[in-house]
Design a protein around this motif. Structure first.
Motif, PDB file in Angstrom:
ATOM      1  N   LEU A  69     -86.518  56.858 -55.661  1.00  0.00           N
ATOM      2  CA  LEU A  69     -87.213  56.261 -56.584  1.00  0.00           C
ATOM      3  C   LEU A  69     -87.846  57.346 -57.333  1.00  0.00           C
ATOM      4  O   LEU A  69     -88.585  58.550 -56.680  1.00  0.00           O
ATOM      5  CB  LEU A  69     -87.977  55.375 -55.893  1.00  0.00           C
ATOM      6  N   TYR A  74     -97.362  56.510 -57.960  1.00  0.00           N
ATOM      7  CA  TYR A  74     -97.016  57.173 -56.680  1.00  0.00           C
ATOM      8  C   TYR A  74     -96.115  58.350 -56.707  1.00  0.00           C
ATOM      9  O   TYR A  74     -96.276  59.383 -56.489  1.00  0.00           O
ATOM     10  CB  TYR A  74     -96.745  56.382 -55.639  1.00  0.00           C
ATOM     11  N   PHE A  75     -94.936  57.876 -57.038  1.00  0.00           N
ATOM     12  CA  PHE A  75     -93.802  58.745 -57.148  1.00  0.00           C
ATOM     13  C   PHE A  75     -93.827  59.983 -58.009  1.00  0.00           C
ATOM     14  O   PHE A  75     -93.547  61.403 -58.114  1.00  0.00           O
ATOM     15  CB  PHE A  75     -92.371  58.177 -57.409  1.00  0.00           C
ATOM     16  N   HIS A 124     -87.533  58.942 -49.827  1.00  0.00           N
ATOM     17  CA  HIS A 124     -87.201  57.768 -49.392  1.00  0.00           C
ATOM     18  C   HIS A 124     -85.651  57.377 -49.443  1.00  0.00           C
ATOM     19  O   HIS A 124     -84.925  58.416 -49.415  1.00  0.00           O
ATOM     20  CB  HIS A 124     -87.967  56.943 -50.473  1.00  0.00           C
ATOM     21  N   ASP A 148     -90.391  59.625 -45.659  1.00  0.00           N
ATOM     22  CA  ASP A 148     -90.520  58.031 -45.834  1.00  0.00           C
ATOM     23  C   ASP A 148     -88.955  57.510 -45.745  1.00  0.00           C
ATOM     24  O   ASP A 148     -88.770  56.433 -46.127  1.00  0.00           O
ATOM     25  CB  ASP A 148     -90.978  57.723 -47.141  1.00  0.00           C
ATOM     26  N   GLN A 161     -96.729  59.045 -43.806  1.00  0.00           N
ATOM     27  CA  GLN A 161     -98.238  58.985 -44.193  1.00  0.00           C
ATOM     28  C   GLN A 161     -99.136  58.186 -43.174  1.00  0.00           C
ATOM     29  O   GLN A 161     -99.947  57.610 -43.504  1.00  0.00           O
ATOM     30  CB  GLN A 161     -98.418  58.504 -45.715  1.00  0.00           C
ATOM     31  N   PHE A 192     -87.393  49.589 -47.137  1.00  0.00           N
ATOM     32  CA  PHE A 192     -87.987  50.633 -47.264  1.00  0.00           C
ATOM     33  C   PHE A 192     -88.922  51.278 -45.821  1.00  0.00           C
ATOM     34  O   PHE A 192     -89.676  50.423 -45.600  1.00  0.00           O
ATOM     35  CB  PHE A 192     -89.082  50.788 -48.484  1.00  0.00           C
ATOM     36  N   PRO A 194     -91.538  52.996 -45.233  1.00  0.00           N
ATOM     37  CA  PRO A 194     -92.874  52.926 -45.137  1.00  0.00           C
ATOM     38  C   PRO A 194     -93.416  51.298 -45.231  1.00  0.00           C
ATOM     39  O   PRO A 194     -94.555  50.839 -44.524  1.00  0.00           O
ATOM     40  CB  PRO A 194     -93.444  53.611 -46.323  1.00  0.00           C
ATOM     41  N   ARG A 198     -95.521  49.158 -42.369  1.00  0.00           N
ATOM     42  CA  ARG A 198     -96.672  48.466 -42.579  1.00  0.00           C
ATOM     43  C   ARG A 198     -96.468  47.088 -42.169  1.00  0.00           C
ATOM     44  O   ARG A 198     -97.457  46.170 -41.661  1.00  0.00           O
ATOM     45  CB  ARG A 198     -97.137  48.634 -44.080  1.00  0.00           C
ATOM     46  N   VAL A 221     -88.898  45.200 -55.550  1.00  0.00           N
ATOM     47  CA  VAL A 221     -88.897  46.815 -55.944  1.00  0.00           C
ATOM     48  C   VAL A 221     -87.839  47.007 -56.997  1.00  0.00           C
ATOM     49  O   VAL A 221     -86.708  46.929 -56.585  1.00  0.00           O
ATOM     50  CB  VAL A 221     -88.910  47.604 -54.800  1.00  0.00           C
ATOM     51  N   PRO A 249     -99.204  45.959 -49.855  1.00  0.00           N
ATOM     52  CA  PRO A 249     -99.445  47.333 -49.423  1.00  0.00           C
ATOM     53  C   PRO A 249     -98.536  48.468 -50.031  1.00  0.00           C
ATOM     54  O   PRO A 249     -97.795  49.250 -49.447  1.00  0.00           O
ATOM     55  CB  PRO A 249     -99.194  47.303 -47.896  1.00  0.00           C
ATOM     56  N   TYR A 250     -98.669  48.509 -51.465  1.00  0.00           N
ATOM     57  CA  TYR A 250     -97.928  49.459 -52.413  1.00  0.00           C
ATOM     58  C   TYR A 250     -98.525  49.213 -53.741  1.00  0.00           C
ATOM     59  O   TYR A 250     -98.801  47.967 -54.004  1.00  0.00           O
ATOM     60  CB  TYR A 250     -96.629  49.113 -52.366  1.00  0.00           C
ATOM     61  N   ASP A 276    -102.205  52.916 -51.424  1.00  0.00           N
ATOM     62  CA  ASP A 276    -101.733  54.032 -52.339  1.00  0.00           C
ATOM     63  C   ASP A 276    -103.208  54.062 -53.371  1.00  0.00           C
ATOM     64  O   ASP A 276    -103.676  53.164 -53.436  1.00  0.00           O
ATOM     65  CB  ASP A 276    -100.479  53.965 -53.293  1.00  0.00           C
TER      66      ASP A 276
HETATM   67  C1  SR1 Z   1     -91.057  51.311 -52.289  1.00  0.00           C
HETATM   68  S1  SR1 Z   1     -91.912  52.336 -51.205  1.00  0.00           S
HETATM   69  C2  SR1 Z   1     -93.476  52.642 -51.824  1.00  0.00           C
HETATM   70  C3  SR1 Z   1     -94.175  53.239 -50.743  1.00  0.00           C
HETATM   71  O1  SR1 Z   1     -93.693  54.692 -50.583  1.00  0.00           O
HETATM   72  C4  SR1 Z   1     -94.716  55.443 -50.256  1.00  0.00           C
HETATM   73  O2  SR1 Z   1     -94.745  55.569 -48.902  1.00  0.00           O
HETATM   74  C5  SR1 Z   1     -96.064  54.997 -50.943  1.00  0.00           C
HETATM   75  O3  SR1 Z   1     -97.266  54.771 -50.416  1.00  0.00           O
HETATM   76  C6  SR1 Z   1     -95.526  53.600 -51.384  1.00  0.00           C
HETATM   77  O4  SR1 Z   1     -96.482  52.640 -51.118  1.00  0.00           O
END
Ligand code: SR1
Length: 368
Positions: A69, A74-75, A124, A148, A161, A192, A194, A198, A221, A249-250, A276
């Motif tokens: 991504l 964030y990215f 990712h 990740d 993280q 995903f 992360p 969570r 997403v 949580p994103y 984030d």
């Molecule tokens: C779609 S995954 C999104 C997460 O990847 C990273 O770990 C960031 O913290 C974000 O929340």
């Protein structure tokens, strides 16, 4: 794995560090689509005491960064940090992105392996599509850092993280704010790594706290995650009038949740707990009447820096460790407002633990 470094003096090391600033990049360093300037630990760190390995000094190190991504705060911040660290270490970073297409990411990784870079960072990815290609990289002897994503290989270095902490820090506050009794909308998309970690914490949290009830689960997403989540959150809020919290949580999820709450005029009733942080997120959290009360986060640009440092250490055959974690901090709306914090730079000054120069420290580099 630690190699014996040649006995070059401190002077040579300092000279190399100074000359490393004017380097060539596979992509322009520091330009990440409007992301904030990456934070740096340089001012806090001692000067390097060893010289850069010759390949780094001569700029002969290529690292491939293979992303799943790339859009969103964030990215963009993460990439800005990775590029800044690549520049500081005098390595060329060749960047590709699957733009959310997992097959494209796998193909990008295949092409990167064929080019035989000195190291690869996979950022990712879904296990099914990316692990077979990671295996090919590892079998080809290319050092690999997996951020990740579960690499499915013990040979790769894993970086994350501490997602369990990310979730638990936000959820502990949700519990305290609601006295352990709340109807909650949960935002999640499986696959995903992360988000899956969570989710493990959220699942356990619900078991441990029977007063916390998940009344709806939403999540998507894509290239416009925030607006898609906003539409879903609006529908879920309208279907569940008693909701008092959204666990998102994103930060793209949290942005969508905030939009939905504001559009329905529910700011006084529904609070958002996220993950984030970015300068834009800080703006949203500190707006008058904002429902976004807390987020648990790292500094994304710091994490991008760590990934590049870890890859550089692997290239130099230095010790890295098998699993690297960058710990998150809890950032509350209250703390941001009280501290007059308006951007990431001010946040990092207020919470210096967000910089982690000791995670994958590069001995020959200033600021690592
Ligand atoms: C779609 S995954 C999104 C997460 O990847 C990273 O770990 C960031 O913290 C974000 O929340």
């Amino acid at each position: 794995m630690r190699t014996t470094r040649p006995l070059l003096g401190v002077f040579a090391g300092l000279l190399a560090a100074v000359t490393l600033t004017g380097c060539t990049q596979g992509t322009p360093g520091g330009d990440a689509g409007g992301a904030s300037a990456p934070s740096t630990a340089a001012s806090q760190a001692p000067a390097p005491t060893v010289s850069a390995p010759p390949r780094f000094a001569s700029g002969d190190v290529d690292i491939a960064l293979v992303r799943q991504l790339s859009s969103g705060d964030y990215f963009e911040q993460w990439l800005a940090g990775a590029q800044a660290e690549a520049k500081a270490l005098n390595v060329t970073l060749n960047i590709s992105s699957g733009d959310g297409n997992n097959d494209k990411q796998a193909l990008n990784l295949q092409q990167a392996v064929n080019q035989r870079p000195d190291a690869i960072i996979v950022d990712h990815g879904f296990a099914d599509t990316i692990q077979p290609e990671i295996k090919k990289a590892v079998d080809a002897g290319i050092p690999l850092v997996a951020f990740d994503v579960d690499p499915g290989s013990d040979e790769a270095v894993s970086l994350d993280q501490d997602d369990h902490q990310i979730a638990s820090k936000a959820l502990d506050l949700l519990k305290a704010d609601t006295n352990g009794s709340a109807k909650v909308i949960y935002v999640y998309v499986a696959g995903f790594a992360p988000l899956d970690r969570r989710n493990e914490t959220w699942t356990q949290f619900k078991q441990d706290n029977p007063g916390i009830e998940q009344v709806a689960q939403i999540g998507v997403v894509n290239n416009s995650t925030a607006s898609a989540v906003a539409d879903q959150a609006k529908a879920a809020l309208q279907a569940n009038p008693g909701v008092t919290a959204i666990f998102a949580p994103y930060d793209e999820f949290a942005k969508g949740a905030v939009l939905a709450v504001k559009e329905l005029g529910l700011q006084d009733q529904v609070k958002v707990y996220g993950a984030d942080i970015s300068t834009a997120d800080i703006g949203l959290m500190t707006e008058p009447g904002s429902p976004w009360v807390a987020t648990a986060a790292t500094d994304p640009s710091n994490v991008g820096r760590v990934a590049v440092r870890a890859a550089a250490l692997l290239v130099a055959e230095e010790q890295v460790g098998h699993e690297l974690k960058v710990p998150p901090a809890l950032i509350t709306q209250q703390k941001l407002r009280d501290g007059g914090i308006a951007n990431i730079e001010q946040l990092v000054t207020a919470i210096p633990e967000l910089l982690t120069p000791d995670v994958a420290r590069v001995p020959w580099a200033a600021g690592s």
